[in-house]
Design an enzyme around this catalytic site. Structure first.
Site, short mmCIF file in Angstrom:
data_model
loop_
_atom_site.label_atom_id
_atom_site.label_comp_id
_atom_site.label_asym_id
_atom_site.label_seq_id
_atom_site.Cartn_x
_atom_site.Cartn_y
_atom_site.Cartn_z
N HIS A 275 0.81 -1.22 0.00
CA HIS A 275 0.00 0.00 0.00
C HIS A 275 0.84 1.27 0.00
CE1 HIS A 275 -4.21 0.80 0.01
NE2 HIS A 275 -4.13 1.73 0.94
N CYS A 276 2.10 1.15 -0.41
CA CYS A 276 2.97 2.34 -0.39
C CYS A 276 3.55 2.65 -1.76
CB CYS A 276 4.09 2.16 0.64
SG CYS A 276 3.52 2.23 2.35
N ILE A 277 4.51 1.86 -2.18
CA ILE A 277 5.26 2.18 -3.40
C ILE A 277 4.37 2.25 -4.64
CG2 ILE A 277 7.20 1.51 -4.86
CD1 ILE A 277 8.41 0.18 -2.38
N CYS A 279 1.35 3.10 -4.80
CA CYS A 279 0.27 4.08 -4.62
C CYS A 279 0.76 5.50 -4.35
CB CYS A 279 -0.62 3.65 -3.46
SG CYS A 279 -1.45 2.06 -3.67
N ASP A 280 1.64 5.65 -3.37
CA ASP A 280 1.96 6.98 -2.85
C ASP A 280 2.46 7.97 -3.90
OD1 ASP A 280 1.18 5.83 -0.53
OD2 ASP A 280 3.15 5.85 0.44
#
Length: 430
Positions: A275-277, A279-280
Protein backbone atom coordinates in the site's frame (compact mmCIF):
# COMPACT_ATOMS: atom_id res chain seq x y z
CA UNK A 1 11.53 23.89 16.18
CA UNK A 2 13.22 22.24 19.18
CA UNK A 3 13.55 25.49 21.10
CA UNK A 4 9.98 26.46 20.24
CA UNK A 5 8.61 23.16 21.48
CA UNK A 6 10.63 23.51 24.68
CA UNK A 7 8.70 26.67 25.53
CA UNK A 8 5.55 24.57 25.79
CA UNK A 9 6.97 21.72 27.86
CA UNK A 10 5.17 22.79 31.00
CA UNK A 11 1.82 22.98 29.24
CA UNK A 12 2.33 19.61 27.61
CA UNK A 13 3.32 17.96 30.88
CA UNK A 14 0.07 19.15 32.41
CA UNK A 15 -1.96 17.69 29.55
CA UNK A 16 -2.79 14.12 30.54
CA UNK A 17 -2.62 11.37 27.94
CA UNK A 18 -4.65 8.49 29.27
CA UNK A 19 -6.50 7.32 26.17
CA UNK A 20 -6.05 7.32 22.39
CA UNK A 21 -8.57 6.40 19.70
CA UNK A 22 -7.24 4.75 16.55
CA UNK A 23 -9.46 5.07 13.47
CA UNK A 24 -8.82 2.13 11.15
CA UNK A 25 -7.55 -1.17 12.56
CA UNK A 26 -5.76 -2.48 9.50
CA UNK A 27 -2.10 -3.11 8.70
CA UNK A 28 -1.15 0.26 10.20
CA UNK A 29 -3.85 0.91 12.78
CA UNK A 30 -3.62 -2.41 14.63
CA UNK A 31 0.16 -2.33 15.25
CA UNK A 32 -0.22 1.34 16.22
CA UNK A 33 -2.96 0.51 18.70
CA UNK A 34 -0.89 -2.32 20.17
CA UNK A 35 2.14 -0.05 20.48
CA UNK A 36 0.12 2.59 22.31
CA UNK A 37 -1.42 0.01 24.62
CA UNK A 38 1.98 -1.49 25.40
CA UNK A 39 3.07 2.04 26.31
CA UNK A 40 0.46 2.22 29.04
CA UNK A 41 -2.27 4.09 27.17
CA UNK A 42 -5.93 3.08 27.05
CA UNK A 43 -6.88 2.35 23.42
CA UNK A 44 -10.18 2.65 21.60
CA UNK A 45 -9.80 0.85 18.28
CA UNK A 46 -12.41 1.93 15.74
CA UNK A 47 -13.15 0.14 12.47
CA UNK A 48 -16.24 0.04 10.27
CA UNK A 49 -15.79 -3.68 9.61
CA UNK A 50 -17.17 -5.94 12.33
CA UNK A 51 -15.47 -8.86 10.58
CA UNK A 52 -12.10 -7.14 11.00
CA UNK A 53 -12.72 -6.56 14.70
CA UNK A 54 -13.80 -10.19 15.13
CA UNK A 55 -10.59 -11.33 13.41
CA UNK A 56 -8.56 -9.15 15.76
CA UNK A 57 -10.31 -10.63 18.80
CA UNK A 58 -9.54 -14.17 17.63
CA UNK A 59 -5.98 -13.31 16.64
CA UNK A 60 -6.53 -14.25 12.97
CA UNK A 61 -4.59 -11.25 11.68
CA UNK A 62 -1.24 -10.75 9.99
CA UNK A 63 1.25 -9.36 12.51
CA UNK A 64 4.90 -9.78 13.43
CA UNK A 65 5.40 -12.21 16.30
CA UNK A 66 5.99 -9.55 18.96
CA UNK A 67 2.70 -7.84 18.07
CA UNK A 68 0.87 -11.17 18.15
CA UNK A 69 2.06 -11.59 21.74
CA UNK A 70 0.85 -8.08 22.55
CA UNK A 71 -2.51 -8.79 20.97
CA UNK A 72 -3.00 -12.00 22.95
CA UNK A 73 -2.77 -9.96 26.15
CA UNK A 74 -4.54 -6.81 24.99
CA UNK A 75 -7.81 -8.37 23.81
CA UNK A 76 -8.51 -9.62 27.34
CA UNK A 77 -7.96 -6.26 29.01
CA UNK A 78 -10.57 -3.58 29.67
CA UNK A 79 -8.34 -0.76 28.51
CA UNK A 80 -8.13 -2.18 24.96
CA UNK A 81 -11.56 -1.66 23.41
CA UNK A 82 -12.69 -2.44 19.89
CA UNK A 83 -15.78 -0.86 18.39
CA UNK A 84 -17.56 0.12 15.18
CA UNK A 85 -19.02 3.17 16.95
CA UNK A 86 -17.08 6.20 15.68
CA UNK A 87 -18.60 8.46 18.33
CA UNK A 88 -16.39 6.74 20.91
CA UNK A 89 -13.45 8.81 19.63
CA UNK A 90 -14.83 11.75 21.60
CA UNK A 91 -13.81 9.92 24.80
CA UNK A 92 -10.11 9.91 23.88
CA UNK A 93 -7.42 12.48 24.67
CA UNK A 94 -5.94 11.93 21.21
CA UNK A 95 -7.14 10.45 17.93
CA UNK A 96 -4.97 8.89 15.23
CA UNK A 97 -6.32 8.43 11.71
CA UNK A 98 -4.88 5.23 10.22
CA UNK A 99 -7.20 4.47 7.31
CA UNK A 100 -5.95 3.27 3.89
CA UNK A 101 -5.32 5.70 1.05
CA UNK A 102 -5.38 3.69 -2.15
CA UNK A 103 -5.95 4.24 -5.85
CA UNK A 104 -8.91 3.66 -8.12
CA UNK A 105 -8.81 1.78 -11.43
CA UNK A 106 -7.50 4.91 -13.18
CA UNK A 107 -4.56 5.30 -10.75
CA UNK A 108 -6.28 8.30 -9.16
CA UNK A 109 -6.28 8.73 -5.36
CA UNK A 110 -9.23 7.07 -3.69
CA UNK A 111 -9.79 9.51 -0.84
CA UNK A 112 -13.18 8.22 0.28
CA UNK A 113 -12.00 6.31 3.41
CA UNK A 114 -9.79 9.21 4.51
CA UNK A 115 -12.40 11.88 3.84
CA UNK A 116 -15.02 9.85 5.67
CA UNK A 117 -12.78 9.25 8.68
CA UNK A 118 -11.81 12.92 8.91
CA UNK A 119 -15.44 14.01 8.60
CA UNK A 120 -16.32 11.75 11.53
CA UNK A 121 -13.38 13.11 13.45
CA UNK A 122 -14.51 16.70 12.90
CA UNK A 123 -18.04 15.75 13.96
CA UNK A 124 -16.93 14.27 17.26
CA UNK A 125 -13.91 16.45 18.03
CA UNK A 126 -13.87 18.22 21.37
CA UNK A 127 -11.67 20.80 23.02
CA UNK A 128 -8.36 19.57 24.37
CA UNK A 129 -7.96 16.70 21.92
CA UNK A 130 -4.88 16.05 19.80
CA UNK A 131 -5.71 14.90 16.26
CA UNK A 132 -3.01 13.22 14.18
CA UNK A 133 -3.15 12.06 10.57
CA UNK A 134 -0.90 9.04 9.94
CA UNK A 135 -2.36 8.02 6.57
CA UNK A 136 -0.20 8.82 3.56
CA UNK A 137 -1.84 11.46 1.38
CA UNK A 138 -1.29 14.57 -0.72
CA UNK A 139 0.32 17.76 0.55
CA UNK A 140 -2.28 19.83 2.36
CA UNK A 141 -4.49 16.97 3.51
CA UNK A 142 -4.42 17.92 7.19
CA UNK A 143 -5.27 21.51 6.38
CA UNK A 144 -8.15 20.70 4.02
CA UNK A 145 -9.73 17.77 5.86
CA UNK A 146 -9.16 18.87 9.46
CA UNK A 147 -8.02 22.45 9.98
CA UNK A 148 -10.55 24.15 7.69
CA UNK A 149 -13.67 22.27 8.88
CA UNK A 150 -12.61 22.51 12.53
CA UNK A 151 -12.11 26.24 12.15
CA UNK A 152 -15.54 26.49 10.52
CA UNK A 153 -17.00 24.84 13.63
CA UNK A 154 -15.50 27.56 15.78
CA UNK A 155 -12.38 25.82 17.05
CA UNK A 156 -9.05 27.61 17.13
CA UNK A 157 -6.44 25.04 16.13
CA UNK A 158 -3.41 25.33 18.38
CA UNK A 159 -5.44 26.57 21.32
CA UNK A 160 -8.72 24.66 21.56
CA UNK A 161 -7.40 21.47 20.01
CA UNK A 162 -4.25 20.35 18.23
CA UNK A 163 -3.70 19.01 14.71
CA UNK A 164 -0.61 17.37 13.26
CA UNK A 165 0.59 14.99 10.56
CA UNK A 166 2.89 12.08 11.34
CA UNK A 167 2.85 9.61 8.42
CA UNK A 168 3.19 5.97 9.42
CA UNK A 169 6.41 4.05 8.94
CA UNK A 170 5.22 0.50 9.49
CA UNK A 171 6.75 -2.23 7.33
CA UNK A 172 4.52 -5.34 7.59
CA UNK A 173 6.43 -8.50 8.38
CA UNK A 174 9.65 -6.65 9.17
CA UNK A 175 11.07 -7.76 12.52
CA UNK A 176 14.25 -5.74 12.06
CA UNK A 177 12.78 -2.25 11.85
CA UNK A 178 9.95 -2.30 14.36
CA UNK A 179 7.71 0.65 15.06
CA UNK A 180 9.47 1.40 18.34
CA UNK A 181 12.88 1.47 16.64
CA UNK A 182 11.89 3.55 13.62
CA UNK A 183 12.01 7.38 13.85
CA UNK A 184 8.81 9.23 12.99
CA UNK A 185 8.45 12.56 11.21
CA UNK A 186 5.97 14.94 12.82
CA UNK A 187 4.66 18.33 11.80
CA UNK A 188 2.02 20.31 13.66
CA UNK A 189 -0.10 23.25 12.55
CA UNK A 190 1.44 25.33 15.36
CA UNK A 191 4.39 24.71 17.69
CA UNK A 192 1.91 23.76 20.42
CA UNK A 193 0.27 21.28 18.03
CA UNK A 194 3.67 19.73 17.39
CA UNK A 195 4.43 19.49 21.10
CA UNK A 196 1.06 17.96 21.96
CA UNK A 197 1.32 15.46 19.11
CA UNK A 198 4.87 14.51 20.05
CA UNK A 199 3.75 13.31 23.48
CA UNK A 200 1.49 10.83 21.62
CA UNK A 201 4.02 9.65 19.03
CA UNK A 202 6.67 9.30 21.75
CA UNK A 203 4.61 6.47 23.22
CA UNK A 204 5.26 4.59 19.97
CA UNK A 205 8.89 5.57 19.48
CA UNK A 206 11.38 7.76 21.34
CA UNK A 207 12.81 9.05 18.05
CA UNK A 208 10.66 11.86 16.63
CA UNK A 209 11.92 14.23 13.94
CA UNK A 210 9.86 17.40 14.13
CA UNK A 211 9.36 19.53 11.02
CA UNK A 212 7.83 22.94 10.53
CA UNK A 213 4.37 21.99 9.28
CA UNK A 214 1.98 19.16 8.43
CA UNK A 215 2.65 19.88 4.76
CA UNK A 216 6.36 19.18 5.23
CA UNK A 217 5.57 15.89 6.98
CA UNK A 218 3.17 14.92 4.19
CA UNK A 219 5.72 15.71 1.49
CA UNK A 220 8.39 13.77 3.39
CA UNK A 221 6.36 10.55 3.19
CA UNK A 222 5.70 11.05 -0.51
CA UNK A 223 9.41 11.60 -1.10
CA UNK A 224 10.39 8.50 0.88
CA UNK A 225 8.25 6.15 -1.19
CA UNK A 226 8.86 7.95 -4.49
CA UNK A 227 12.58 7.52 -3.83
CA UNK A 228 12.03 3.79 -3.44
CA UNK A 229 9.83 3.57 -6.52
CA UNK A 230 12.36 5.34 -8.75
CA UNK A 231 15.23 3.18 -7.53
CA UNK A 232 13.29 -0.07 -7.85
CA UNK A 233 12.40 0.89 -11.42
CA UNK A 234 16.10 1.51 -12.06
CA UNK A 235 17.05 -1.86 -10.51
CA UNK A 236 14.53 -3.64 -12.72
CA UNK A 237 15.89 -1.86 -15.79
CA UNK A 238 19.45 -2.84 -14.91
CA UNK A 239 18.33 -6.44 -14.46
CA UNK A 240 17.06 -6.44 -18.05
CA UNK A 241 20.26 -4.80 -19.29
CA UNK A 242 22.42 -7.29 -17.38
CA UNK A 243 20.45 -10.18 -18.82
CA UNK A 244 21.22 -8.88 -22.30
CA UNK A 245 24.92 -9.19 -21.47
CA UNK A 246 24.46 -12.60 -19.76
CA UNK A 247 25.53 -11.00 -16.47
CA UNK A 248 24.00 -11.84 -13.08
CA UNK A 249 22.38 -8.55 -11.90
CA UNK A 250 22.59 -9.54 -8.24
CA UNK A 251 26.35 -10.01 -8.53
CA UNK A 252 26.53 -6.51 -10.01
CA UNK A 253 24.41 -5.02 -7.20
CA UNK A 254 26.42 -6.79 -4.49
CA UNK A 255 29.64 -5.51 -6.04
CA UNK A 256 28.33 -1.95 -6.25
CA UNK A 257 27.13 -2.18 -2.65
CA UNK A 258 30.72 -2.75 -1.52
CA UNK A 259 31.20 0.99 -2.05
CA UNK A 260 30.83 2.59 1.41
CA UNK A 261 29.40 5.87 0.13
CA UNK A 262 27.13 7.18 -2.61
CA UNK A 263 25.29 3.91 -3.27
CA UNK A 264 22.23 2.21 -1.81
CA UNK A 265 21.32 -1.28 -2.95
CA UNK A 266 17.88 -1.82 -4.50
CA UNK A 267 17.02 -5.18 -6.00
CA UNK A 268 15.03 -6.15 -9.08
CA UNK A 269 11.96 -8.32 -8.82
CA UNK A 270 8.65 -9.27 -10.42
CA UNK A 271 6.98 -6.01 -9.42
CA UNK A 272 6.00 -3.99 -6.40
CA UNK A 273 2.94 -4.26 -4.21
CA UNK A 274 1.48 -3.33 -0.87
CA UNK A 275 0.00 0.00 0.00
CA UNK A 276 2.97 2.34 -0.39
CA UNK A 277 5.26 2.18 -3.40
CA UNK A 278 2.62 1.43 -6.06
CA UNK A 279 0.27 4.08 -4.62
CA UNK A 280 1.96 6.98 -2.85
CA UNK A 281 3.83 8.56 -5.80
CA UNK A 282 0.51 8.80 -7.65
CA UNK A 283 -0.77 11.13 -4.92
CA UNK A 284 2.06 13.48 -5.80
CA UNK A 285 1.53 13.16 -9.55
CA UNK A 286 -2.22 13.73 -9.15
CA UNK A 287 -1.62 16.91 -7.20
CA UNK A 288 0.95 18.15 -9.69
CA UNK A 289 -1.46 17.67 -12.58
CA UNK A 290 -3.86 20.06 -10.89
CA UNK A 291 -1.19 22.79 -11.05
CA UNK A 292 0.00 21.74 -14.54
CA UNK A 293 3.41 20.86 -13.12
CA UNK A 294 5.63 18.03 -14.33
CA UNK A 295 7.67 15.32 -12.66
CA UNK A 296 8.95 13.37 -15.69
CA UNK A 297 11.34 11.11 -13.77
CA UNK A 298 8.65 10.04 -11.31
CA UNK A 299 6.11 9.62 -14.09
CA UNK A 300 8.44 7.36 -16.06
CA UNK A 301 9.36 5.34 -12.98
CA UNK A 302 5.70 4.68 -12.13
CA UNK A 303 5.01 3.71 -15.74
CA UNK A 304 7.94 1.28 -15.62
CA UNK A 305 6.65 -0.22 -12.37
CA UNK A 306 3.18 -0.68 -13.86
CA UNK A 307 4.72 -2.44 -16.87
CA UNK A 308 6.88 -4.79 -14.82
CA UNK A 309 4.40 -7.72 -14.69
CA UNK A 310 4.20 -7.64 -18.49
CA UNK A 311 8.00 -7.91 -18.67
CA UNK A 312 7.92 -10.95 -16.38
CA UNK A 313 5.36 -12.65 -18.62
CA UNK A 314 7.49 -11.78 -21.66
CA UNK A 315 10.37 -13.49 -19.92
CA UNK A 316 8.23 -16.62 -19.59
CA UNK A 317 7.30 -16.39 -23.27
CA UNK A 318 10.92 -15.97 -24.34
CA UNK A 319 12.05 -18.90 -22.21
CA UNK A 320 9.38 -21.13 -23.72
CA UNK A 321 10.25 -19.92 -27.20
CA UNK A 322 13.92 -20.88 -26.70
CA UNK A 323 12.69 -24.34 -25.72
CA UNK A 324 10.56 -24.54 -28.86
CA UNK A 325 7.29 -24.22 -26.96
CA UNK A 326 4.37 -21.79 -26.86
CA UNK A 327 2.23 -20.42 -24.05
CA UNK A 328 -1.09 -21.94 -25.07
CA UNK A 329 -1.91 -24.88 -22.83
CA UNK A 330 1.34 -24.59 -20.89
CA UNK A 331 0.95 -25.35 -17.20
CA UNK A 332 2.47 -22.45 -15.22
CA UNK A 333 2.66 -22.41 -11.42
CA UNK A 334 3.35 -19.06 -9.76
CA UNK A 335 5.15 -19.48 -6.45
CA UNK A 336 3.95 -16.93 -3.92
CA UNK A 337 1.25 -14.31 -4.47
CA UNK A 338 1.88 -11.92 -1.59
CA UNK A 339 3.72 -8.72 -2.40
CA UNK A 340 6.62 -9.54 -0.08
CA UNK A 341 7.95 -12.53 1.89
CA UNK A 342 6.56 -13.36 5.31
CA UNK A 343 3.20 -11.56 5.06
CA UNK A 344 -0.31 -12.55 3.99
CA UNK A 345 -0.86 -9.24 2.18
CA UNK A 346 -1.80 -9.44 -1.51
CA UNK A 347 -2.76 -5.77 -1.93
CA UNK A 348 -1.51 -4.54 -5.32
CA UNK A 349 0.64 -7.67 -5.63
CA UNK A 350 2.18 -8.02 -9.07
CA UNK A 351 1.49 -11.78 -8.83
CA UNK A 352 -2.21 -11.15 -9.45
CA UNK A 353 -1.44 -9.22 -12.64
CA UNK A 354 0.99 -11.93 -13.73
CA UNK A 355 -1.61 -14.66 -13.21
CA UNK A 356 -4.12 -12.69 -15.29
CA UNK A 357 -1.62 -11.99 -18.07
CA UNK A 358 -0.49 -15.62 -18.26
CA UNK A 359 -4.10 -16.83 -18.42
CA UNK A 360 -4.93 -14.27 -21.10
CA UNK A 361 -2.13 -15.75 -23.23
CA UNK A 362 -3.55 -19.24 -22.94
CA UNK A 363 -1.55 -20.68 -20.06
CA UNK A 364 -3.15 -23.03 -17.53
CA UNK A 365 -2.23 -21.20 -14.34
CA UNK A 366 -2.06 -22.13 -10.71
CA UNK A 367 -0.27 -20.82 -7.67
CA UNK A 368 1.28 -22.04 -4.47
CA UNK A 369 1.42 -19.85 -1.38
CA UNK A 370 1.41 -21.38 2.11
CA UNK A 371 0.13 -18.10 3.59
CA UNK A 372 -2.72 -17.40 1.15
CA UNK A 373 -5.31 -20.18 0.62
CA UNK A 374 -7.15 -18.42 -2.21
CA UNK A 375 -7.13 -15.26 -4.30
CA UNK A 376 -9.44 -13.41 -6.63
CA UNK A 377 -8.30 -13.08 -10.24
CA UNK A 378 -10.03 -11.88 -13.39
CA UNK A 379 -11.41 -15.32 -14.14
CA UNK A 380 -12.80 -15.82 -10.64
CA UNK A 381 -11.20 -17.49 -7.64
CA UNK A 382 -8.04 -19.60 -7.46
CA UNK A 383 -7.07 -21.93 -4.62
CA UNK A 384 -3.47 -22.46 -3.65
CA UNK A 385 -1.93 -25.78 -4.66
CA UNK A 386 -1.26 -27.13 -1.19
CA UNK A 387 1.35 -29.80 -1.90
CA UNK A 388 2.79 -29.09 -5.34
CA UNK A 389 4.97 -31.42 -7.35
CA UNK A 390 7.26 -29.74 -9.84
CA UNK A 391 6.68 -32.57 -12.32
CA UNK A 392 3.02 -31.53 -12.65
CA UNK A 393 3.98 -28.16 -14.14
CA UNK A 394 5.74 -27.12 -17.31
CA UNK A 395 6.99 -23.86 -15.78
CA UNK A 396 7.45 -22.70 -12.22
CA UNK A 397 7.65 -18.91 -11.89
CA UNK A 398 9.10 -17.82 -8.57
CA UNK A 399 7.42 -14.62 -7.39
CA UNK A 400 7.59 -14.66 -3.57
CA UNK A 401 9.26 -17.16 -1.26
CA UNK A 402 8.36 -17.27 2.43
CA UNK A 403 10.89 -18.11 5.14
CA UNK A 404 10.29 -21.31 7.07
CA UNK A 405 8.82 -23.25 4.14
CA UNK A 406 10.39 -25.89 1.93
CA UNK A 407 10.70 -25.37 -1.81
CA UNK A 408 12.70 -28.51 -2.63
CA UNK A 409 9.95 -29.65 -4.98
CA UNK A 410 10.77 -26.81 -7.39
CA UNK A 411 13.83 -28.64 -8.69
CA UNK A 412 11.59 -31.36 -10.14
CA UNK A 413 10.04 -28.89 -12.59
CA UNK A 414 11.68 -28.87 -16.05
CA UNK A 415 11.67 -25.05 -16.35
CA UNK A 416 12.14 -22.68 -13.41
CA UNK A 417 12.12 -18.91 -13.85
CA UNK A 418 13.28 -16.89 -10.86
CA UNK A 419 11.59 -13.48 -11.02
CA UNK A 420 13.13 -12.57 -7.65
CA UNK A 421 16.68 -13.08 -8.98
CA UNK A 422 17.68 -14.23 -5.49
CA UNK A 423 16.12 -17.63 -4.97
CA UNK A 424 18.49 -20.05 -3.28
CA UNK A 425 16.89 -23.46 -2.86
CA UNK A 426 19.23 -24.34 -0.02
CA UNK A 427 17.85 -21.50 2.08
CA UNK A 428 14.29 -22.72 1.78
CA UNK A 429 14.74 -26.48 2.21
CA UNK A 430 13.61 -28.30 5.32
Amino acid sequence: MTSTVAEYETTVERARLTSVAVIGMGYVGLPTALGLHAGGVEVIGIDLSQNRLDAIRTGEVDLIESDHRRLEKAVHQEDFRLTTDSSRMAEADAVLVCVPTGLDEYLMPDLRPLESACAELVTHARRGQTLILTSTSYVGTAHRLLVKPLTAKGFTVGRDLFVASSPERIDPGNNTHTQAETPRVLGGVTPMCTAMAQRVINVLTPAVHCVSSPETAEMTKLYENTFRAVNIALANEFAEISDGFSIDPIEVIDAAASKPYGFMAFHPGPGVGGHCIPCDPHYLLWQLRATQSNAPLVTQAMHAIAERPKQVVERVLNTLSHEGKGMSGTRVLVVGVTYKPGVQDVRSSSALDILDLLAAKGAKVGYHDPLVPNVRVTGGSLDSVVDPDGRDWDVVLIHTVHPGHSYDWITRCPTVIDATYRFDRALYAN
